[in-house]
Scaffold this motif. Structure first.
Motif, PDB file in Angstrom:
ATOM      1  N   PRO A  64       0.802  -1.227   0.000  1.00 14.87           N
ATOM      2  CA  PRO A  64       0.000   0.000   0.000  1.00 14.87           C
ATOM      3  C   PRO A  64       0.837   1.280   0.000  1.00 14.87           C
ATOM      4  CG  PRO A  64      -0.962  -1.593   1.491  1.00 14.87           C
ATOM      5  CD  PRO A  64       0.347  -2.189   1.030  1.00 14.87           C
ATOM      6  N   ALA A  65       1.918   1.297   0.752  1.00 16.39           N
ATOM      7  CA  ALA A  65       2.749   2.501   0.840  1.00 16.39           C
ATOM      8  C   ALA A  65       3.451   2.824  -0.477  1.00 16.39           C
ATOM      9  CB  ALA A  65       3.786   2.340   1.949  1.00 16.39           C
ATOM     10  N   ASP A  66       3.525   1.828  -1.373  1.00 17.48           N
ATOM     11  CA  ASP A  66       4.266   2.019  -2.620  1.00 17.48           C
ATOM     12  C   ASP A  66       3.363   2.245  -3.836  1.00 17.48           C
ATOM     13  OD1 ASP A  66       6.614   1.570  -1.200  1.00 17.48           O
ATOM     14  OD2 ASP A  66       6.605  -0.584  -1.602  1.00 17.48           O
ATOM     15  N   ILE A  67       2.067   2.262  -3.632  1.00 17.37           N
ATOM     16  CA  ILE A  67       1.143   2.323  -4.764  1.00 17.37           C
ATOM     17  C   ILE A  67       1.446   3.494  -5.703  1.00 17.37           C
ATOM     18  CG2 ILE A  67      -1.252   2.762  -5.434  1.00 17.37           C
ATOM     19  CD1 ILE A  67      -2.153   1.223  -3.007  1.00 17.37           C
ATOM     20  N   TYR A  68       1.504   4.682  -5.169  1.00 13.90           N
ATOM     21  CA  TYR A  68       1.635   5.857  -6.032  1.00 13.90           C
ATOM     22  C   TYR A  68       3.055   6.031  -6.566  1.00 13.90           C
ATOM     23  CZ  TYR A  68      -3.121   6.901  -4.704  1.00 13.90           C
ATOM     24  OH  TYR A  68      -4.484   6.812  -4.511  1.00 13.90           O
ATOM     25  N   THR A  69       4.026   5.518  -5.838  1.00 12.01           N
ATOM     26  CA  THR A  69       5.399   5.525  -6.358  1.00 12.01           C
ATOM     27  C   THR A  69       5.493   4.630  -7.589  1.00 12.01           C
ATOM     28  OG1 THR A  69       6.291   5.873  -4.130  1.00 12.01           O
ATOM     29  CG2 THR A  69       7.807   5.055  -5.810  1.00 12.01           C
ATOM     30  N   VAL A  70       4.889   3.457  -7.492  1.00 15.37           N
ATOM     31  CA  VAL A  70       4.889   2.520  -8.620  1.00 15.37           C
ATOM     32  C   VAL A  70       4.062   3.067  -9.774  1.00 15.37           C
ATOM     33  CG1 VAL A  70       4.160   0.221  -9.378  1.00 15.37           C
ATOM     34  CG2 VAL A  70       5.254   0.509  -7.143  1.00 15.37           C
ATOM     35  N   LEU A  71       2.905   3.616  -9.467  1.00 11.03           N
ATOM     36  CA  LEU A  71       1.995   4.096 -10.500  1.00 11.03           C
ATOM     37  C   LEU A  71       2.522   5.342 -11.211  1.00 11.03           C
ATOM     38  CD1 LEU A  71      -0.681   3.106 -11.622  1.00 11.03           C
ATOM     39  CD2 LEU A  71      -1.871   4.593  -9.994  1.00 11.03           C
ATOM     40  N   ALA A  72       3.506   5.993 -10.632  1.00 11.23           N
ATOM     41  CA  ALA A  72       4.097   7.184 -11.247  1.00 11.23           C
ATOM     42  C   ALA A  72       5.121   6.828 -12.321  1.00 11.23           C
ATOM     43  CB  ALA A  72       4.750   8.057 -10.175  1.00 11.23           C
ATOM     44  N   THR A  73       5.397   5.535 -12.498  1.00 12.43           N
ATOM     45  CA  THR A  73       6.362   5.081 -13.505  1.00 12.43           C
ATOM     46  C   THR A  73       5.641   4.421 -14.674  1.00 12.43           C
ATOM     47  OG1 THR A  73       6.638   2.847 -12.569  1.00 12.43           O
ATOM     48  CG2 THR A  73       8.011   4.627 -11.649  1.00 12.43           C
ATOM     49  N   PRO A  74       6.212   4.476 -15.883  1.00 13.59           N
ATOM     50  CA  PRO A  74       5.603   3.795 -17.038  1.00 13.59           C
ATOM     51  C   PRO A  74       5.447   2.299 -16.791  1.00 13.59           C
ATOM     52  CG  PRO A  74       7.281   5.340 -17.770  1.00 13.59           C
ATOM     53  CD  PRO A  74       7.397   5.271 -16.276  1.00 13.59           C
ATOM     54  N   GLU A  75       6.444   1.705 -16.124  1.00 10.36           N
ATOM     55  CA  GLU A  75       6.377   0.270 -15.834  1.00 10.36           C
ATOM     56  C   GLU A  75       5.224  -0.040 -14.880  1.00 10.36           C
ATOM     57  OE1 GLU A  75      10.323   1.630 -17.039  1.00 10.36           O
ATOM     58  OE2 GLU A  75       9.056   2.183 -15.320  1.00 10.36           O
ATOM     59  N   GLY A  76       5.008   0.843 -13.910  1.00  6.77           N
ATOM     60  CA  GLY A  76       3.936   0.647 -12.953  1.00  6.77           C
ATOM     61  C   GLY A  76       2.568   0.755 -13.600  1.00  6.77           C
ATOM     62  N   VAL A  77       2.428   1.703 -14.529  1.00  5.21           N
ATOM     63  CA  VAL A  77       1.166   1.854 -15.254  1.00  5.21           C
ATOM     64  C   VAL A  77       0.899   0.614 -16.100  1.00  5.21           C
ATOM     65  CG1 VAL A  77      -0.052   3.179 -17.018  1.00  5.21           C
ATOM     66  CG2 VAL A  77       1.303   4.370 -15.278  1.00  5.21           C
ATOM     67  N   ASP A  78       1.942   0.128 -16.799  1.00  3.88           N
ATOM     68  CA  ASP A  78       1.796  -1.094 -17.599  1.00  3.88           C
ATOM     69  C   ASP A  78       1.379  -2.273 -16.716  1.00  3.88           C
ATOM     70  OD1 ASP A  78       2.545   0.260 -19.879  1.00  3.88           O
ATOM     71  OD2 ASP A  78       4.644  -0.423 -19.836  1.00  3.88           O
ATOM     72  N   ASN A  85      -6.582  -0.445   8.182  1.00  4.14           N
ATOM     73  CA  ASN A  85      -6.012  -0.966   6.941  1.00  4.14           C
ATOM     74  C   ASN A  85      -6.603  -0.274   5.718  1.00  4.14           C
ATOM     75  OD1 ASN A  85      -4.286  -3.038   8.099  1.00  4.14           O
ATOM     76  ND2 ASN A  85      -6.176  -4.117   8.612  1.00  4.14           N
ATOM     77  N   ALA A  86      -6.961   1.010   5.886  1.00  2.00           N
ATOM     78  CA  ALA A  86      -7.489   1.807   4.786  1.00  2.00           C
ATOM     79  C   ALA A  86      -6.364   2.654   4.189  1.00  2.00           C
ATOM     80  CB  ALA A  86      -8.613   2.697   5.281  1.00  2.00           C
ATOM     81  N   HIS A  87      -6.572   3.106   2.949  1.00  2.00           N
ATOM     82  CA  HIS A  87      -5.545   3.856   2.246  1.00  2.00           C
ATOM     83  C   HIS A  87      -6.102   5.195   1.761  1.00  2.00           C
ATOM     84  CE1 HIS A  87      -3.968  -0.147   2.431  1.00  2.00           C
ATOM     85  NE2 HIS A  87      -4.821  -0.582   1.525  1.00  2.00           N
ATOM     86  N   LYS A  88      -5.322   6.254   1.943  1.00  2.00           N
ATOM     87  CA  LYS A  88      -5.752   7.597   1.539  1.00  2.00           C
ATOM     88  C   LYS A  88      -5.584   7.764   0.033  1.00  2.00           C
ATOM     89  CE  LYS A  88      -6.763  12.040   2.305  1.00  2.00           C
ATOM     90  NZ  LYS A  88      -6.902  12.469   0.881  1.00  2.00           N
ATOM     91  N   LEU A  89      -6.662   8.159  -0.631  1.00  2.00           N
ATOM     92  CA  LEU A  89      -6.581   8.499  -2.042  1.00  2.00           C
ATOM     93  C   LEU A  89      -5.693   9.736  -2.182  1.00  2.00           C
ATOM     94  CD1 LEU A  89      -7.768   7.900  -4.908  1.00  2.00           C
ATOM     95  CD2 LEU A  89      -9.506   9.621  -4.384  1.00  2.00           C
ATOM     96  N   ASP A  90      -4.769   9.715  -3.143  1.00  2.00           N
ATOM     97  CA  ASP A  90      -3.814  10.818  -3.296  1.00  2.00           C
ATOM     98  C   ASP A  90      -4.274  11.773  -4.398  1.00  2.00           C
ATOM     99  OD1 ASP A  90      -1.682  12.510  -3.664  1.00  2.00           O
ATOM    100  OD2 ASP A  90      -0.156  10.954  -3.571  1.00  2.00           O
ATOM    101  N   PRO A  91      -4.940  12.876  -4.039  1.00  2.00           N
ATOM    102  CA  PRO A  91      -5.429  13.810  -5.060  1.00  2.00           C
ATOM    103  C   PRO A  91      -4.309  14.491  -5.823  1.00  2.00           C
ATOM    104  CG  PRO A  91      -5.702  14.733  -2.868  1.00  2.00           C
ATOM    105  CD  PRO A  91      -5.272  13.321  -2.675  1.00  2.00           C
ATOM    106  N   ASP A  92      -3.173  14.746  -5.158  1.00  2.00           N
ATOM    107  CA  ASP A  92      -2.047  15.391  -5.845  1.00  2.00           C
ATOM    108  C   ASP A  92      -1.531  14.519  -6.988  1.00  2.00           C
ATOM    109  OD1 ASP A  92      -1.975  17.727  -4.276  1.00  2.00           O
ATOM    110  OD2 ASP A  92      -0.898  16.670  -2.694  1.00  2.00           O
ATOM    111  N   PHE A  93      -1.488  13.197  -6.756  1.00  2.00           N
ATOM    112  CA  PHE A  93      -1.047  12.291  -7.813  1.00  2.00           C
ATOM    113  C   PHE A  93      -1.981  12.395  -9.018  1.00  2.00           C
ATOM    114  CE2 PHE A  93      -1.591   8.357 -10.137  1.00  2.00           C
ATOM    115  CZ  PHE A  93      -0.298   8.048 -10.497  1.00  2.00           C
ATOM    116  N   TRP A  94      -3.271  12.412  -8.757  1.00  2.00           N
ATOM    117  CA  TRP A  94      -4.238  12.424  -9.856  1.00  2.00           C
ATOM    118  C   TRP A  94      -4.305  13.772 -10.548  1.00  2.00           C
ATOM    119  CZ3 TRP A  94      -5.570   8.334 -12.284  1.00  2.00           C
ATOM    120  CH2 TRP A  94      -5.537   7.102 -11.637  1.00  2.00           C
ATOM    121  N   ILE A  95      -3.975  14.828  -9.855  1.00  2.00           N
ATOM    122  CA  ILE A  95      -3.866  16.137 -10.507  1.00  2.00           C
ATOM    123  C   ILE A  95      -2.698  16.122 -11.489  1.00  2.00           C
ATOM    124  CG2 ILE A  95      -3.254  18.554 -10.130  1.00  2.00           C
ATOM    125  CD1 ILE A  95      -4.876  18.419  -7.532  1.00  2.00           C
ATOM    126  N   ASP A  96      -1.582  15.522 -11.086  1.00  2.00           N
ATOM    127  CA  ASP A  96      -0.379  15.480 -11.927  1.00  2.00           C
ATOM    128  C   ASP A  96      -0.494  14.476 -13.071  1.00  2.00           C
ATOM    129  OD1 ASP A  96       0.758  17.373 -10.281  1.00  2.00           O
ATOM    130  OD2 ASP A  96       1.841  15.914  -9.057  1.00  2.00           O
TER     131      ASP A  96
END
Length: 344
Positions: free
Chosen positions: A177-191, A318-329
């Motif tokens: 969970p702590a790595d979700i947005y770090t991974v999703l910020a990469t092309p490999e993570g999106v794939d 065990n809940a996770h905060k949606l990251d609005p800054d990530f989705w803005i970017d």
């Protein structure tokens, strides 16, 4: 003397006209209409004698942008998700709020992020995993189970948006969970996220309004779905065979924002002040089943109600905060890819 009398009459008449000017509040509709009506609309009209005109929309920021650009503002207060709030604030679509002038509790009495530059976060919502309790002897427990077609056969539903679909896909693929947005910020993570979505694409029904997941679940069209926790709570209160999985839920808040250029800014601020009071948020939580932003609300609610809210400590564990800054970017790029993927 006559002139002074006439002036006083004119001032009183003008003040009465200003006070009589209706305030237009736009929300997402559905369950929110009933909850906001009882918690906010009715008390506001009774306390201020200002008539409210209420309406619904689906979060179309283009409508707000058009109003502001043309200086033809017909909406005064709108309900917005955090991403739209931040974007709208940066684009000058919403009025800045001077919290020091409003009669609310201390900032520490509110959940972090509730008092932002342009918005008043008035409730906390969660996207949870909901399932048909008649379908499975052993219920699903996380997003990995959501992806497990063999163990949990049948159609399932997700919101027709890359937001939360991609996060859930990565959790199902073993990303921490702590790595979700770090991974999703990469092309490999999106794939990786889209490849995981490929696995269940033939089994997904895509919902677009908050009412659809429970309708499909109750009718048997799907066996499990992502859903707003308030909708699940409402179905359970009606005695429907619906279970809820809080583990790996995602949470954020909705806010009220004042549209830039409104002629009713003072009345809009009075409305926002009321929505941030614990007594009013108590009613909202009781009716809608959503969490509160004013922490003082907890002491006003009974134990049974608290157990159903996203803000209950055991649900947040065990809940996770949606990251609005990530989705803005990254939102525009990921939305484009999602649209292409879903049409293939």
């Amino acid at each position: 003397m006559v002139k002074n009398t006439l002036l006083i009459i004119l001032l009183i008449s003008t003040a009465m006209q200003i006070q009589a000017e209706p305030l237009t509040v736009i929300s997402y509709g559905g369950l929110h209409v009933k909850a906001q009506g009882e918690a906010f609309y009715k008390p506001f009209e009774e306390q201020t004698k200002i008539k409210l005109l209420t309406g619904e929309y689906n979060g179309e920021m283009a409508k707000i942008r058009s109003m502001v650009d043309t200086k033809n503002v017909s909406w005064d207060v709108v309900q917005v998700e955090t991403g739209d709030l931040y974007r709208g604030c940066s684009e000058g679509l919403f009025e800045q709020i001077d919290w020091s002038t409003l009669k609310i509790d201390e900032e520490s009495d509110y959940v972090d992020g509730s008092l932002s530059d342009c918005g008043a976060g008035f409730f906390i919502w969660s996207i949870v995993l909901a399932y048909d309790t008649h379908q499975f002897k052993t219920p699903p427990k996380d997003w990995k189970d959501f992806w497990d077609i063999k163990k949990f056969p049948g159609k399932r539903a997700l919101r027709k948006s890359p937001i939360l679909a991609l996060e859930a896909a990565l959790l199902a693929d073993g990303v921490k969970p702590a790595d979700i947005y770090t991974v999703l910020a990469t092309p490999e993570g999106v794939d990786r996220a889209f490849k995981k979505l490929d696995e269940i694409k033939p089994y997904i029904q895509w919902w677009e309004s908050g009412s659809q997941p429970m309708q499909w679940l109750i009718s048997g069209n799907v066996v499990m779905t992502s859903a707003y926790n308030g909708r699940v709570y409402d179905a359970q209160e009606e005695g429907k065979p619906v279970g809820i999985v809080w583990n790996d839920s995602f949470y954020d808040m909705d806010s009220f924002a004042i549209v830039k250029g409104t002629k009713n800014k003072e009345a809009a601020e009075r409305f926002i002040t009321l929505t941030m009071q614990p007594e009013n948020q108590k009613i909202y939580s009781e009716v809608a089943g959503y969490g509160f932003s004013n922490k003082k609300t907890a002491a006003l609610l009974d134990k049974k109600t608290l157990e159903h809210l996203s803000t209950a400590p055991e649900h947040m564990e065990n809940a996770h905060k949606l990251d609005p800054d990530f989705w803005i970017d990254h939102g525009e790029t990921l939305q484009q890819r999602f649209n292409i993927w879903i049409s293939e």
